[in-house]
Design a protein around this motif. Structure first.
Motif, PDB file in Angstrom:
ATOM      1  N   GLN A 131     -53.952 -87.649   4.273  1.00 12.48           N
ATOM      2  CA  GLN A 131     -53.512 -86.474   5.012  1.00 12.48           C
ATOM      3  C   GLN A 131     -54.723 -85.599   5.337  1.00 12.48           C
ATOM      4  N   ALA A 185     -56.966 -82.432   6.213  1.00 13.43           N
ATOM      5  CA  ALA A 185     -56.846 -81.002   5.920  1.00 13.43           C
ATOM      6  C   ALA A 185     -56.617 -80.238   7.220  1.00 13.43           C
ATOM      7  N   PRO A 186     -55.830 -79.182   7.155  1.00  8.74           N
ATOM      8  CA  PRO A 186     -55.697 -78.318   8.338  1.00  8.74           C
ATOM      9  C   PRO A 186     -57.030 -77.628   8.638  1.00  8.74           C
ATOM     10  N   LEU A 187     -57.156 -77.159   9.853  1.00 11.46           N
ATOM     11  CA  LEU A 187     -58.353 -76.395  10.217  1.00 11.46           C
ATOM     12  C   LEU A 187     -58.198 -74.962   9.720  1.00 11.46           C
ATOM     13  N   GLU A 200     -62.080 -71.176  12.174  1.00  2.76           N
ATOM     14  CA  GLU A 200     -62.868 -72.361  12.544  1.00  2.76           C
ATOM     15  C   GLU A 200     -63.956 -72.083  13.591  1.00  2.76           C
ATOM     16  N   GLU A 228     -61.446 -86.271   9.231  1.00  4.67           N
ATOM     17  CA  GLU A 228     -60.082 -86.581   8.801  1.00  4.67           C
ATOM     18  C   GLU A 228     -60.048 -87.351   7.485  1.00  4.67           C
ATOM     19  N   TYR A 254     -60.758 -80.151   2.635  1.00  5.13           N
ATOM     20  CA  TYR A 254     -59.769 -79.320   1.949  1.00  5.13           C
ATOM     21  C   TYR A 254     -60.416 -78.079   1.347  1.00  5.13           C
ATOM     22  N   PHE A 272     -61.060 -75.756   4.247  1.00  2.00           N
ATOM     23  CA  PHE A 272     -59.816 -75.097   4.659  1.00  2.00           C
ATOM     24  C   PHE A 272     -59.448 -73.947   3.722  1.00  2.00           C
ATOM     25  N   ARG A 292     -52.301 -86.406  -1.083  1.00  2.00           N
ATOM     26  CA  ARG A 292     -53.226 -86.112   0.015  1.00  2.00           C
ATOM     27  C   ARG A 292     -54.311 -87.165   0.124  1.00  2.00           C
TER      28      ARG A 292
END
Length: 168
Positions: free
Chosen positions: A2, A4-6, A10, A73, A79, A82, A97
């Motif tokens: 999975q 990590a979101p940005l 950013e 990715e 992580y 983020f 994750r």
């Protein structure tokens, strides 16, 4: 794995990273010494200084792995970028994750990850100082404090600060 979101910041984070003019530069002894000490102190086979740009993780210094570049990715360190907080995963195979990440499922079959943020003067997380092992591990509060201090030292080096002016 999975991704990590940005982080919400950013664009500012990337601008701060680019302003350092450090991406894709040759190895430097000042960073090599930090990862060498970290690997010895924590008795881990791998220690890295990783910086995260738009699409990749790039290693400024490495012990136990060839300094590498990988897709963002697939990066555990994303992580930390983020959250801007330390991350310890005692067993990567048990964390949803990361359980199916290439570096967990294939050689080098990593099991443990601990990373602390490397922050700009503005507090933007540019990358990590991280530890990796082929077996599950735990860190206690003292270990986390030592790793955090090494991360602050590394971040100070990135910012061009002397050791005396580095703060946690």
């Amino acid at each position: 794995m999975q991704p990590a979101p940005l982080p919400a910041n950013e664009p500012d984070r990337l601008a701060a990273l680019r302003a350092l003019l450090i991406l894709d530069t040759p190895p430097e002894q000042r960073f090599d010494r930090i990862v060498e000490f970290a690997a010895q102190e924590f008795e881990v086979p791998v220690a890295l200084i990783n910086l995260i740009d738009e699409g990749r993780q790039w290693s400024k210094a490495a012990v136990g792995m060839v300094a590498c570049e990988m897709r963002r990715e697939e990066s555990f360190c994303s992580y930390v970028v983020f959250s801007s907080q330390a991350l310890v995963v005692e067993d990567l195979t048990q964390d949803p994750r990361f359980a199916d990440a290439p570096l967990v499922q294939q050689a080098p079959h990593l099991r443990f990850y601990a990373g602390v943020p490397l922050n700009s003067k503005e507090g933007l997380t540019l990358g990590t100082l991280c530890l990796l092992d082929h077996r599950p591990r735990q860190l206690d509060a003292t270990d986390l404090a030592i790793l955090g201090t090494l991360g602050a030292l590394c971040a100070g080096e990135l910012r061009g600060e002397s050791v005396e002016s580095v703060e946690d």
